[in-house]
Design a protein around this motif. Structure first.
Motif, PDB file in Angstrom:
ATOM      1  N   ASP A 150       0.822  -1.206   0.000  1.00 22.23           N
ATOM      2  CA  ASP A 150       0.000   0.000   0.000  1.00 22.23           C
ATOM      3  C   ASP A 150       0.863   1.266   0.000  1.00 22.23           C
ATOM      4  OD1 ASP A 150      -3.031   0.972   0.732  1.00 22.23           O
ATOM      5  OD2 ASP A 150      -1.527   2.254   1.670  1.00 22.23           O
ATOM      6  N   ILE A 151       1.904   1.294   0.799  1.00 22.55           N
ATOM      7  CA  ILE A 151       2.699   2.517   0.943  1.00 22.55           C
ATOM      8  C   ILE A 151       3.707   2.693  -0.187  1.00 22.55           C
ATOM      9  CG2 ILE A 151       4.406   3.688   2.400  1.00 22.55           C
ATOM     10  CD1 ILE A 151       2.960   2.578   4.839  1.00 22.55           C
ATOM     11  N   LEU A 152       4.368   1.609  -0.583  1.00 22.21           N
ATOM     12  CA  LEU A 152       5.445   1.709  -1.570  1.00 22.21           C
ATOM     13  C   LEU A 152       5.118   1.039  -2.900  1.00 22.21           C
ATOM     14  CD1 LEU A 152       8.509   1.123   0.778  1.00 22.21           C
ATOM     15  CD2 LEU A 152       7.776   3.275  -0.263  1.00 22.21           C
ATOM     16  N   GLY A 153       3.936   0.414  -2.994  1.00 20.36           N
ATOM     17  CA  GLY A 153       3.544  -0.199  -4.257  1.00 20.36           C
ATOM     18  C   GLY A 153       4.227  -1.511  -4.553  1.00 20.36           C
ATOM     19  N   ASP A 154       4.913  -2.079  -3.580  1.00 23.60           N
ATOM     20  CA  ASP A 154       5.648  -3.328  -3.774  1.00 23.60           C
ATOM     21  C   ASP A 154       5.614  -4.120  -2.467  1.00 23.60           C
ATOM     22  OD1 ASP A 154       7.406  -5.408  -4.184  1.00 23.60           O
ATOM     23  OD2 ASP A 154       9.115  -4.143  -4.747  1.00 23.60           O
ATOM     24  N   PRO A 155       4.972  -5.286  -2.444  1.00 24.81           N
ATOM     25  CA  PRO A 155       4.892  -6.054  -1.198  1.00 24.81           C
ATOM     26  C   PRO A 155       6.236  -6.513  -0.669  1.00 24.81           C
ATOM     27  CG  PRO A 155       4.173  -7.385  -3.057  1.00 24.81           C
ATOM     28  CD  PRO A 155       4.324  -5.981  -3.576  1.00 24.81           C
ATOM     29  N   ASP A 156       7.231  -6.557  -1.537  1.00 24.51           N
ATOM     30  CA  ASP A 156       8.553  -7.019  -1.115  1.00 24.51           C
ATOM     31  C   ASP A 156       9.506  -5.875  -0.793  1.00 24.51           C
ATOM     32  OD1 ASP A 156       7.918  -9.753  -1.403  1.00 24.51           O
ATOM     33  OD2 ASP A 156       8.198  -9.587  -3.578  1.00 24.51           O
ATOM     34  N   ALA A 157       9.009  -4.651  -0.828  1.00 22.55           N
ATOM     35  CA  ALA A 157       9.859  -3.502  -0.488  1.00 22.55           C
ATOM     36  C   ALA A 157       9.932  -3.357   1.028  1.00 22.55           C
ATOM     37  CB  ALA A 157       9.308  -2.235  -1.128  1.00 22.55           C
ATOM     38  N   VAL A 158      10.551  -4.364   1.642  1.00 17.46           N
ATOM     39  CA  VAL A 158      10.618  -4.436   3.101  1.00 17.46           C
ATOM     40  C   VAL A 158      12.034  -4.801   3.525  1.00 17.46           C
ATOM     41  CG1 VAL A 158       9.733  -5.510   5.199  1.00 17.46           C
ATOM     42  CG2 VAL A 158       8.224  -5.235   3.224  1.00 17.46           C
ATOM     43  N   GLN A 159      12.529  -4.100   4.518  1.00 17.98           N
ATOM     44  CA  GLN A 159      13.751  -4.513   5.210  1.00 17.98           C
ATOM     45  C   GLN A 159      13.324  -5.043   6.568  1.00 17.98           C
ATOM     46  OE1 GLN A 159      16.754  -1.501   5.816  1.00 17.98           O
ATOM     47  NE2 GLN A 159      17.903  -2.768   7.260  1.00 17.98           N
ATOM     48  N   PHE A 160      13.410  -6.350   6.735  1.00 13.46           N
ATOM     49  CA  PHE A 160      13.038  -6.966   8.004  1.00 13.46           C
ATOM     50  C   PHE A 160      14.196  -6.859   8.992  1.00 13.46           C
ATOM     51  CE2 PHE A 160      10.259  -9.411   5.068  1.00 13.46           C
ATOM     52  CZ  PHE A 160       9.045  -9.121   5.659  1.00 13.46           C
ATOM     53  N   LYS A 161      13.873  -6.483  10.219  1.00 11.99           N
ATOM     54  CA  LYS A 161      14.858  -6.475  11.282  1.00 11.99           C
ATOM     55  C   LYS A 161      14.344  -7.354  12.418  1.00 11.99           C
ATOM     56  CE  LYS A 161      17.426  -2.161  10.692  1.00 11.99           C
ATOM     57  NZ  LYS A 161      17.971  -0.976  11.395  1.00 11.99           N
ATOM     58  N   ALA A 162      15.052  -8.444  12.664  1.00 12.24           N
ATOM     59  CA  ALA A 162      14.668  -9.344  13.753  1.00 12.24           C
ATOM     60  C   ALA A 162      15.046  -8.710  15.080  1.00 12.24           C
ATOM     61  CB  ALA A 162      15.353 -10.696  13.597  1.00 12.24           C
ATOM     62  N   ILE A 163      14.070  -8.525  15.945  1.00  7.94           N
ATOM     63  CA  ILE A 163      14.318  -7.911  17.247  1.00  7.94           C
ATOM     64  C   ILE A 163      13.723  -8.787  18.339  1.00  7.94           C
ATOM     65  CG2 ILE A 163      14.500  -5.529  16.430  1.00  7.94           C
ATOM     66  CD1 ILE A 163      11.585  -5.139  17.129  1.00  7.94           C
ATOM     67  N   PRO A 164      14.393  -8.875  19.483  1.00 11.31           N
ATOM     68  CA  PRO A 164      13.850  -9.662  20.597  1.00 11.31           C
ATOM     69  C   PRO A 164      12.659  -8.964  21.236  1.00 11.31           C
ATOM     70  CG  PRO A 164      15.886  -8.592  21.253  1.00 11.31           C
ATOM     71  CD  PRO A 164      15.726  -8.332  19.786  1.00 11.31           C
ATOM     72  N   THR A 165      11.916  -9.721  22.015  1.00  9.88           N
ATOM     73  CA  THR A 165      10.718  -9.201  22.670  1.00  9.88           C
ATOM     74  C   THR A 165      10.993  -7.927  23.450  1.00  9.88           C
ATOM     75  OG1 THR A 165       9.881 -11.474  22.869  1.00  9.88           O
ATOM     76  CG2 THR A 165       8.834  -9.799  24.241  1.00  9.88           C
ATOM     77  N   ASN A 166      12.084  -7.932  24.219  1.00 10.87           N
ATOM     78  CA  ASN A 166      12.344  -6.798  25.101  1.00 10.87           C
ATOM     79  C   ASN A 166      12.918  -5.580  24.394  1.00 10.87           C
ATOM     80  OD1 ASN A 166      14.897  -7.767  24.578  1.00 10.87           O
ATOM     81  ND2 ASN A 166      15.500  -8.019  26.706  1.00 10.87           N
ATOM     82  N   GLN A 167      13.082  -5.658  23.059  1.00 13.28           N
ATOM     83  CA  GLN A 167      13.605  -4.523  22.297  1.00 13.28           C
ATOM     84  C   GLN A 167      12.566  -3.906  21.370  1.00 13.28           C
ATOM     85  OE1 GLN A 167      16.737  -2.856  22.326  1.00 13.28           O
ATOM     86  NE2 GLN A 167      16.649  -3.906  24.307  1.00 13.28           N
ATOM     87  N   ARG A 168      11.329  -4.360  21.453  1.00 10.73           N
ATOM     88  CA  ARG A 168      10.312  -3.854  20.531  1.00 10.73           C
ATOM     89  C   ARG A 168      10.066  -2.361  20.707  1.00 10.73           C
ATOM     90  NH1 ARG A 168       5.787  -8.449  21.556  1.00 10.73           N
ATOM     91  NH2 ARG A 168       6.332  -7.813  23.684  1.00 10.73           N
ATOM     92  N   VAL A 169       9.853  -1.921  21.943  1.00 12.01           N
ATOM     93  CA  VAL A 169       9.607  -0.494  22.192  1.00 12.01           C
ATOM     94  C   VAL A 169      10.850   0.348  21.897  1.00 12.01           C
ATOM     95  CG1 VAL A 169       9.123   1.205  23.994  1.00 12.01           C
ATOM     96  CG2 VAL A 169       7.677  -0.825  23.781  1.00 12.01           C
ATOM     97  N   PRO A 170      12.045  -0.006  22.409  1.00 10.19           N
ATOM     98  CA  PRO A 170      13.231   0.794  22.086  1.00 10.19           C
ATOM     99  C   PRO A 170      13.509   0.895  20.590  1.00 10.19           C
ATOM    100  CG  PRO A 170      13.701  -0.651  23.942  1.00 10.19           C
ATOM    101  CD  PRO A 170      12.360  -1.050  23.418  1.00 10.19           C
ATOM    102  N   ALA A 171      13.247  -0.169  19.841  1.00  4.82           N
ATOM    103  CA  ALA A 171      13.502  -0.136  18.395  1.00  4.82           C
ATOM    104  C   ALA A 171      12.655   0.919  17.708  1.00  4.82           C
ATOM    105  CB  ALA A 171      13.231  -1.510  17.785  1.00  4.82           C
ATOM    106  N   VAL A 172      11.422   1.085  18.158  1.00  6.92           N
ATOM    107  CA  VAL A 172      10.544   2.120  17.598  1.00  6.92           C
ATOM    108  C   VAL A 172      10.988   3.498  18.065  1.00  6.92           C
ATOM    109  CG1 VAL A 172       8.187   3.033  17.585  1.00  6.92           C
ATOM    110  CG2 VAL A 172       8.561   0.575  17.376  1.00  6.92           C
ATOM    111  N   GLN A 173      11.200   3.644  19.364  1.00  4.95           N
ATOM    112  CA  GLN A 173      11.545   4.950  19.921  1.00  4.95           C
ATOM    113  C   GLN A 173      12.845   5.505  19.345  1.00  4.95           C
ATOM    114  OE1 GLN A 173      11.450   3.826  24.142  1.00  4.95           O
ATOM    115  NE2 GLN A 173       9.750   5.253  24.429  1.00  4.95           N
ATOM    116  N   GLU A 174      13.811   4.631  19.111  1.00  6.36           N
ATOM    117  CA  GLU A 174      15.124   5.061  18.631  1.00  6.36           C
ATOM    118  C   GLU A 174      15.190   5.190  17.113  1.00  6.36           C
ATOM    119  OE1 GLU A 174      17.701   2.132  20.325  1.00  6.36           O
ATOM    120  OE2 GLU A 174      17.082   2.618  22.388  1.00  6.36           O
ATOM    121  N   GLY A 175      14.087   4.895  16.425  1.00  4.18           N
ATOM    122  CA  GLY A 175      14.049   5.037  14.982  1.00  4.18           C
ATOM    123  C   GLY A 175      14.778   3.958  14.217  1.00  4.18           C
TER     124      GLY A 175
END
Length: 347
Positions: A135-160
């Protein structure tokens, strides 16, 4: 280290004959857990730092007192672009991708199937990520996946570090202080996972004198800490064992280091599918909703994801459920469907 090696061999012996994804996922998880366990072994089995304690419980209770129906505290849908989306679209070349924090070890949610060529990430959460990227980029595969542990979910968002997190993340009052959430895309609840032979029957008095594992930073960990402080846990229940990822608890259970795991029922069902010697014990004892987590000031992105979810619930959600979750949660998705969204947040 020799003791760990012997335990590894015993667990591997239990895993023989499984075949397919279950065995390989569990063995991979075991390898990861053993690496994580080295510092514990050196320190005599001390718990992971950061386990929910009195301060966490107090903060959670204070947030809950000022917050009602957290799953409704989101912005109304809109397909309009704003500064956050414009910045994502302005990325050039190979960097023109949506950066998303996900899990790579949660069977059927976000995981790598070694039986598939390339072992690409797949699962229920991953399907949703592809829809958002389309929807945003017109390509379903236009994704960079970053594997993050449970306890890093909030910091990963807050820190950009990521644009968003799509990782079986419960919308909660305390988390709303730190991140913004979309409307719910899945309904679940906390449950107990334990060996089939265990005396434990659920989140009740049968947990007495048991060692219980939870993931640091999870709602399960917060609930356990709150109940311990309030004296609601059974006598002698030990909740000191916490791990970075929920799947690590399954490994600790397989090693006989804990007696039970408390986690989301949807995740526990997938873990039970990986190990035929464990099962869910008792009914869910909470009601929780998964949402997409984003920065608090990313209003345009929150509204856009909510617009995507309106369309996804009508066309895409059921197909993804049938593909990934019906085998573990049952063909009837009624209890897993989120309620009709409400958008009570105005700014």
């Amino acid at each position: 280290m020799g003791g760990v090696t012997m335990r590894t061999r015993r667990v591997r012996a239990r895993l023989r004959g499984w075949g397919g994804v279950g065995a390989m996922a569990a063995v991979c998880a075991l390898a990861l857990a053993l690496v994580l366990m080295l510092p514990w072994a050196r320190s005599g089995g001390a718990a992971v730092p950061g386990r929910g304690g009195g301060k966490v419980a107090a903060a959670s209770q204070a947030a809950d007192a000022a917050c009602k129906d957290p799953e409704k505290q989101t912005l109304s849908p809109s397909s309009a672009d704003g500064p956050t989306i414009a910045a994502i679209k302005a990325r050039q070349g190979e960097k023109r991708k949506l950066i998303v924090g996900v899990d790579q070890n949660s069977y059927r949610w976000g995981y790598r199937d070694p039986n598939n060529t390339g072992a690409a990430l797949e699962g229920f959460d991953i399907d949703l990520v592809h829809r958002i990227a389309q929807d945003i980029l017109g390509d379903p595969d236009a994704v960079q996946f970053k594997a993050i542990p449970t306890n890093q979910r909030v910091p990963a968002v807050q820190e950009g570090r990521v644009d968003m997190v799509v990782r079986t993340m419960t919308i909660s009052c305390s988390r709303l202080d730190d991140v913004a959430f979309s409307a719910p895309y899945f309904k679940t609840g906390q449950q107990v996972l334990a060996p089939k032979s265990s005396k434990i029957t659920g989140y009740d008095a049968t947990l007495a004198k048991s060692k219980v594992c939870s993931a640091a930073g999870s709602t399960a960990n917060t609930r356990l800490a709150d109940d311990e402080k309030a004296g609601r846990l059974g006598a002698g229940v030990d909740i000191a064992t916490t791990v970075p990822n929920q799947l690590d608890c399954l490994v600790r259970l397989q090693l006989g280091e804990v007696d039970a795991v408390v986690t989301d029922g949807a995740l526990a069902a997938s873990q039970a599918a990986q190990d035929p010697t464990v099962e869910l014990k008792g009914a869910p004892f909470t009601t929780e909703y998964y949402g997409v987590a984003m920065k608090k000031d990313a209003d345009d992105l929150v509204r856009r994801v909510n617009q995507i979810l309106v369309q996804y619930r009508a066309n895409g959600w059921q197909a993804s459920y049938d593909t990934w979750l019906s085998a573990t949660l049952g063909s009837d998705a009624t209890t897993s469907r989120p309620p009709a969204p409400q958008y009570l947040r105005t700014s």
